[in-house]
Scaffold this active site. Structure first.
Site, PDB file in Angstrom:
ATOM      1  N   ASP A  82      15.707 -21.032 -16.347  1.00 15.14           N
ATOM      2  CA  ASP A  82      15.239 -19.650 -16.468  1.00 15.14           C
ATOM      3  C   ASP A  82      16.148 -18.699 -15.707  1.00 15.14           C
ATOM      4  O   ASP A  82      17.170 -19.082 -15.161  1.00 15.14           O
ATOM      5  CB  ASP A  82      13.761 -19.484 -16.103  1.00 15.14           C
ATOM      6  CG  ASP A  82      13.370 -20.274 -14.892  1.00 15.14           C
ATOM      7  OD1 ASP A  82      14.009 -20.088 -13.840  1.00 15.14           O
ATOM      8  OD2 ASP A  82      12.423 -21.078 -15.006  1.00 15.14           O
ATOM      9  N   LYS A 107      12.377 -16.064 -17.453  1.00 24.21           N
ATOM     10  CA  LYS A 107      11.228 -15.482 -16.773  1.00 24.21           C
ATOM     11  C   LYS A 107      11.729 -14.235 -16.075  1.00 24.21           C
ATOM     12  O   LYS A 107      12.769 -14.249 -15.463  1.00 24.21           O
ATOM     13  CB  LYS A 107      10.686 -16.442 -15.724  1.00 24.21           C
ATOM     14  CG  LYS A 107       9.977 -17.620 -16.317  1.00 24.21           C
ATOM     15  CD  LYS A 107       9.368 -18.449 -15.219  1.00 24.21           C
ATOM     16  CE  LYS A 107       8.463 -19.504 -15.796  1.00 24.21           C
ATOM     17  NZ  LYS A 107       7.777 -20.246 -14.740  1.00 24.21           N
ATOM     18  N   MET A 154       7.489 -11.985  -5.552  1.00 19.51           N
ATOM     19  CA  MET A 154       7.023 -11.293  -6.772  1.00 19.51           C
ATOM     20  C   MET A 154       6.228 -10.037  -6.422  1.00 19.51           C
ATOM     21  O   MET A 154       5.304  -9.681  -7.172  1.00 19.51           O
ATOM     22  CB  MET A 154       6.116 -12.237  -7.615  1.00 19.51           C
ATOM     23  CG  MET A 154       6.752 -13.543  -7.997  1.00 19.51           C
ATOM     24  SD  MET A 154       5.624 -14.648  -8.850  1.00 19.51           S
ATOM     25  CE  MET A 154       4.541 -15.176  -7.523  1.00 19.51           C
TER      26      MET A 154
HETATM   27  N1  SAH Z   1      10.448 -20.959  -6.857  1.00 21.52           N
HETATM   28  C1  SAH Z   1      11.092 -19.764  -6.350  1.00 21.52           C
HETATM   29  C2  SAH Z   1      10.184 -18.554  -6.394  1.00 21.52           C
HETATM   30  C3  SAH Z   1       9.713 -18.189  -7.791  1.00 21.52           C
HETATM   31  S1  SAH Z   1       8.758 -16.705  -7.840  1.00 21.52           S
HETATM   32  C4  SAH Z   1      11.605 -20.041  -4.932  1.00 21.52           C
HETATM   33  O1  SAH Z   1      11.247 -21.050  -4.315  1.00 21.52           O
HETATM   34  O2  SAH Z   1      12.413 -19.247  -4.440  1.00 21.52           O
HETATM   35  C5  SAH Z   1      10.008 -15.506  -8.100  1.00 21.52           C
HETATM   36  C6  SAH Z   1      10.153 -14.627  -6.884  1.00 21.52           C
HETATM   37  O3  SAH Z   1      10.952 -15.264  -5.897  1.00 21.52           O
HETATM   38  C7  SAH Z   1      10.834 -13.300  -7.136  1.00 21.52           C
HETATM   39  O4  SAH Z   1       9.937 -12.355  -7.639  1.00 21.52           O
HETATM   40  C8  SAH Z   1      11.299 -12.945  -5.738  1.00 21.52           C
HETATM   41  O5  SAH Z   1      10.240 -12.431  -4.976  1.00 21.52           O
HETATM   42  C9  SAH Z   1      11.653 -14.293  -5.176  1.00 21.52           C
HETATM   43  N2  SAH Z   1      13.106 -14.584  -5.254  1.00 21.52           N
HETATM   44  C10 SAH Z   1      13.686 -15.565  -5.950  1.00 21.52           C
HETATM   45  N3  SAH Z   1      15.023 -15.578  -5.741  1.00 21.52           N
HETATM   46  C11 SAH Z   1      15.269 -14.570  -4.861  1.00 21.52           C
HETATM   47  C12 SAH Z   1      16.442 -14.078  -4.221  1.00 21.52           C
HETATM   48  N4  SAH Z   1      17.646 -14.623  -4.447  1.00 21.52           N
HETATM   49  N5  SAH Z   1      16.315 -13.037  -3.360  1.00 21.52           N
HETATM   50  C13 SAH Z   1      15.110 -12.483  -3.108  1.00 21.52           C
HETATM   51  N6  SAH Z   1      13.971 -12.902  -3.683  1.00 21.52           N
HETATM   52  C14 SAH Z   1      14.036 -13.941  -4.539  1.00 21.52           C
END
Ligand code: SAH
Length: 244
Positions: free
Chosen positions: A34, A56, A170
Site C-alpha cells: 500500500d 490506503k 491518523m
Molecule cells: N502500521 C503503521 C501505521 C499505520 S496507520 C506503523 O506502524 O507505522 C497510518 C498512520 O501512521 C498515518 O496516518 C500516520 O499517522 C502514521 N505514519 C506512518 N508513516 C509515517 C511517517 N513516515 N511519518 C509520520 N507518520 C507516519
C-alpha cells in the site's frame, strides 16, 4: 498453496527495513503493498515478481479491507511466496491482525514479520524519545482517526491527564479536536506537542508547539503525519539530529 508473509516495511527510510523483510521481498512471487510502504523496496524483488497495489490513503481505505483480505487469499492460492508489505509494523494500526485472521479461516499459512513502527521511529528522527527517565515513564499509541467528540468514543481521554507520552496516528485531520479535548480533560494549553510529517524520509518536516498553537503551526503539513503530545517534545531542542 502459498505462504503469506505479513511484512512490516518500516516507516519510510529504506534502511529501516529488517533483514528478514528484505529476505522475503527478494523471494516473493507477488508483493501486495500500500501507499505507506517505501516503493524503493519493490526494486529489491526478483525478476518476474508481480506487484499488486491496494492503496490506503491516511487511514481512509481506497480498497475496503474485506477486499484486501480476499486479494491476499486469492494470491496465496496462485503463488508460492506472497509478501503483504505494510507501512511501519503490520500490527500497529495496520489491520494486519484482520488479514492474518482471514488467512487462518481459509487455512493459509502465514508468518508475521514485525516492522519498525512510525509511532516510535518518526519521533526518534525528530529528536523526541517517547520515554525519558524523569519525564515520561510510558507512552501510548492512539488512533486519531476517531473524532474525540464522538459519543461512542472508545478512547480513554480521562486517562490522558498524566505526563505519559501520547502518539496519535491518523490524526492530522482531527488535530483541532484532539488538542481541544486534551485541554478539556485537564492538560495545560501550554502543554508541548509536535507534528511530524513524512518521518524518517528526506522530506521529513517537524513542527513544535503547544496544545494551543499546534493547529495553526501544523496547517500545511503533508500526510502521513503523526502527533506527539508530551514533555519529551522539549528534548528535541537538544536531541534533534536528522536534518532535511
Ligand atoms: N502500521 C503503521 C501505521 C499505520 S496507520 C506503523 O506502524 O507505522 C497510518 C498512520 O501512521 C498515518 O496516518 C500516520 O499517522 C502514521 N505514519 C506512518 N508513516 C509515517 C511517517 N513516515 N511519518 C509520520 N507518520 C507516519
Amino acid at each position: 498453496m502459498g505462504m503469506v508473509y505479513l511484512t512490516g516495511a518500516g516507516p519510510g527510510d529504506m534502511e529501516l527495513l529488517t533483514l528478514k523483510a528484505l529476505r522475503v521481498v527478494k523471494m516473493a512471487d507477488v508483493i501486495i503493498y500500500d501507499r505507506l510502504a517505501n516503493p524503493d523496496i519493490l526494486k529489491e524483488a526478483k525478476n518476474g515478481c508481480a506487484f499488486v497495489y491496494v492503496g490506503k490513503e491516511d487511514g481512509r481505505h481506497i480498497m475496503p479491507q474485506d477486499q484486501i483480505n480476499e486479494v491476499i487469499y486469492q494470491n496465496a492460492l496462485q503463488h508460492e511466496t506472497v509478501v503483504r508489505l505494510k507501512g511501519g509494523d503490520p500490527f500497529v494500526f495496520g489491520r494486519g491482525g484482520e488479514e492474518a485472521a482471514y488467512l487462518h479461516e481459509h487455512n493459509i499459512t502465514f508468518e508475521i514479520i514485525p516492522g519498525i513502527t512510525s509511532a516510535v521511529s518518526a519521533p526518534a528522527y525528530a529528536g523526541i524519545p517517547v520515554t525519558h527517565r524523569g519525564i515520561a515513564v510510558s507512552f501510548r499509541v492512539v488512533t486519531g482517526h476517531e473524532a474525540p467528540d464522538k459519543q461512542t468514543s472508545q478512547i480513554p481521554w480521562e486517562n490522558f491527564k498524566t505526563d505519559d507520552t501520547i502518539v496519535f496516528l491518523m490524526g492530522l485531520h482531527n488535530l483541532d479536536k484532539i488538542s481541544q479535548k486534551l485541554i478539556e480533560v485537564g492538560k495545560a494549553p501550554t502543554y508541548p506537542c509536535a507534528v511530524i510529517s513524512k518521518g524518517t524520509t528526506t522530506e521529513q518536516r517537524v513542527v513544535v508547539g503547544t496544545l494551543e498553537t499546534i493547529v495553526e503551526r501544523a496547517q500545511d503539513m503533508p500526510t502521513p503525519a503523526l502527533i506527539v503530545v508530551g514533555k519529551v517534545v522539549e528534548l528535541r531542542e537538544q536531541l534533534a539530529w536528522f536534518h532535511t
